[in-house]
Design a protein around this motif. Structure first.
Motif: not given
Length: 302
Positions: A162-168
């Protein structure tokens, strides 16, 4: 003690690990300083999540106004940027009435959002959906590799999908790395932070006792009622300590005793992460949780 106009009064924050007595100290300070409490525990935003979050009851509030409790349904997602805007508006209102604003909670990012200069990039639902589809296609490892190419700092720090998607998403929206939005330790307005220090062995025992008390108070029935109201659809609420474990009991995948032990372990791990977060902030004034003069010493700092 602060002097000057109401606008110069520092915001008070009571922080520390779960189970350390933050809610009680918040009430005591409010009574001593003519204050009002603002909740900064992200799971206490949710209506009906009372037993499992150790939400302070009406009687325990002792007439002290409490803000930002019970503001979301369990299917809704908590937003730190929304919290920041609402919290700061409430702080301004409290100070404008000559009272003291006391932020209480152990959700570290929410406390920082209330107190610090912290910018939140926007969101784009369509872009988020596309990235989530790409996550399914290439997996977390593939998305982490993409993030590493544009934001190695965040890639080294973030491990969940979830956080990796948010960062992208943030990088595509703003052209800036997600890591550039991380807060500096600079107060948005004057503030005083008070941390409650509990010895690890004492805290571990308190957390175990509290979880067993939650079970005796009807945690399973609370989870069952919230499940009927959409708890599983809630991206934030469904992950709450205790609730995730007891949903498995409802599914027949666990029993009450096992769920309680899993909750105790998870809560102790969470408390350790909280301490790591708060100990990194040199501005926090740590006081022993069981000091007989705790309220007086905390009030003197404010």
């Amino acid at each position: 003690m602060a002097t000057g106009s109401d606008a110069e009064l520092p915001v008070i924050a009571v922080v520390g690990p779960t189970g350390s007595g933050k809610s009680d100290l918040g009430v005591e300070l409010a009574l001593a300083l003519q204050g009002e409490v603002i909740n900064a525990d992200s799971m206490q935003f949710y209506r009906g999540m009372d037993i499992g979050t150790a939400k302070i009851s009406e009687s325990e509030r002792r007439g002290v106004p409490h803000h930002l409790l019970d503001i979301l349904d369990v299917a809704e997602e908590a937003s730190v940027s929304r919290f920041q805007a609402e919290c700061r508006q409430i702080i301004a209102d409290i100070h404008g009435r000559g009272k003291r604003a006391i932020v209480v909670g152990g959700s570290g990012l929410y406390v920082r959002a209330a107190l610090d200069v912290l910018e939140f990039p926007g969101t784009d639902p369509a872009l988020r959906r596309r990235l989530e589809k790409e996550l399914v296609a290439v997996g977390l490892t593939g998305m982490q590799a993409r993030l590493r190419a544009v934001d190695p700092v965040s890639a080294g720090r973030l491990g969940d999908a979830r956080r990796v998607v948010r960062a992208l998403e943030v990088h595509e929206l703003t052209g800036r790395p997600f890591s550039s939005f991380m807060p500096s330790r600079e107060y948005f307005q004057p503030a005083v932070q008070i941390g409650l220090d509990v010895p690890r062995d004492v805290l571990h025992q308190r957390l175990a006792t509290r979880v067993h008390a939650m079970v005796d108070a009807g945690l399973l029935d609370e989870v069952r009622a919230l499940d009927a109201r959409g708890l599983r659809r809630g991206k934030t609420a469904s992950r709450a300590l205790g609730y995730a474990q007891f949903l498995r009991v409802l599914d027949g995948a666990s029993d009450v005793d096992a769920a309680a032990e899993e909750t105790i372990v998870a809560t102790r791990q969470f408390a350790r992460r909280q301490l790591t977060w708060f100990r990194a902030d040199p501005r926090i004034n740590w006081l022993p949780w069981d000091d007989r003069q705790l309220v007086a010493r905390a009030a003197k700092l404010c």
